[in-house]
Write an enzyme that holds these catalytic residues in place. Sequence first.
Site: not given
Ligand code: AGP
Length: 607
Positions: A2, A27, A76, A100-101, A480, A484, A487, A503, A602
């Site tokens: 949010c 966000r 969100w 927010n929260g 990673e 990437k 997502e 395995h 985000k």
């Molecule tokens: C990565 O592309 C993501 N958006 C996500 O995994 C992100 O790295 C994770 O939520 C951690 O966020 P932060 O680094 O702000 O703590």
Amino acid sequence: MCGIVGYVGNRDCTDVLINGLSKLEYRGYDSAGIAVFDNNQKIRVAKSKGRLQNLIDRMNQDGKPIGNAGIGHTRWATHGEPSDVNSHPHSGGRVTIVHNGIIENYKQIKDYLSDKGVSFASDTDTEVAAKLLDYNYNGSPIETISETIRDLEGSYALGVIFADHPNVVYAVRKESPLIVGVGKDESFIASDVPAVLDYTKNYYLLDHEEIAVLDKTGVKIFDSFGRKIEKELKTADWDVEAIGKGGYEHFMLKEIHEQPTAIRNTIMPRIKDGLPNLEECGITPETLKKFRQIFIVACGTAMHAGMVGKYVTEKLARVPVVVDIASEFRYRDPIVGEGDLVIIISQSGETADSKAAMHLAKKKGAKTLAIVNAMGSSIAREADMLIYTHAGPEIAVASTKAYMVQIAVMYLFAFEMALAVGAIDETECKRLVSTLMETPDMIEKLLEHKETTQYIASSLITADSLLYIGRGLDYALSMEGSLKLKEISYIHSESYAAGELKHGTISLIHDGMPVIAVATQSDLFEKTISNIQEVKSRGAKVILVCRDSYQPEPNTADMKFGLPDLDDLLMPMLAVVPLQLIAYYTSVHKGNDVDKPRNLAKSVTVE
Ligand code: AGP
């Protein structure tokens, strides 16, 4: 997650709120709304499920609220599906809020208020907070807010307006971030600085349970007992350009290209006489020598940066490093305490699980070191030691440049640690540092040739599923690469330690299934090639990321991305670039919303 914006001044408030919310889109959100005091000093609310454009369309149809003060929100969804009725702002009657929260005890409060005859229109915890504020309202907004937050458990940032206090905006926060922007004859509240940068660079960081009051005379801040306090006015070192696309089609592509600069900005101030120097961050060789064990705790991409940190630190310094997902660490009663160092890596510095993990580590007596990008964020403020990564604002949900500088810092840390414990000498440390310093130029060159990654990406768009494999640091990097891709392309993928395939996972391989194999580590190279041949002979379409000097046999790979030569240990700095670009172009080819992938936020400020 949010986003909150609030405004008091002389401009058209609705325009300012919409502009601010558009800067917070990164966000992640699924609905948006505003509440504005109109020219008759009545509160006008407009809200809509979906993108900000839906809200704008609705206002074009129903009439836009015109006034000079109000609050806005991108939601969100947590409690209740994304819908018009669940969108913020929520009203309690005389009080209207954005939030927010998460209000963790909303159920108890809702039951309590229901018993008193209060009714609810939405499924949200936010409406419960609005109704509680209204229930407690005694004519004094500050007293009412102070009293009400004592009953709220969980995390919140609230923007609040009272119908009988027109053109005044109130704000309060606990855990969730909130800043108060200060301009000439105008003031703002926002979840993050980019929302106000078009108007001002000056802002206050609101601390837990402080209450901000914004009116025509300016900003006043009170503690939770209603006593007026003075705070330091901060100045953002970003400008509007830093949060624009700068001619790139997407923020993600721009941020991939910003990596060389981000590395230079992050490492150069921490290198003195060719050696790492983290003194300014509160880290000295004497401090480092004392730690018997290191934990690296983070989420998502930041956790993957921690995996690289583990391999490099253990290899060089011979100190045990445990990498933990923050949401696991905080609940598994970890064996951590005095004498341990807990490193928390976070781009936003506001990730709820990472923050809770840090609090736990502190409670158990460990020392905490935060590696954070967002200045003044909660994790940055609360850790014992702090290394800022200087990536600048990262807007795309898929993290790229933040990861790059996180691993750059992990290298500097590992070099300094290894030197401190005597595992390497100064000459070797200087060699490693100077190799790290070469990486920005090498990445710049890599970015000049993106055609191969575009071609590889075009071959992936019809895939249902694929695997990333590697060994050692290549395995850490594969994690990673896989995240990437999934997502932003919505293609299922997994990363696997290449030696583990036999395995069980190798049964997934079928004709034409793409496997992205990362093989940059000399000592493990032959072993990885054998694993590649195993999947290739079972029909996999192999995309090999390796040194350019290696010429694969026809039975090894279908496509190859070649990397320049560099010390094995530092190869992840280069190898991550094609993995980022493959994910990016796959998403572009599929026509996805690259910067704002579905369901993702985000900054994950709730559990
Ligand atoms: C990565 O592309 C993501 N958006 C996500 O995994 C992100 O790295 C994770 O939520 C951690 O966020 P932060 O680094 O702000 O703590």
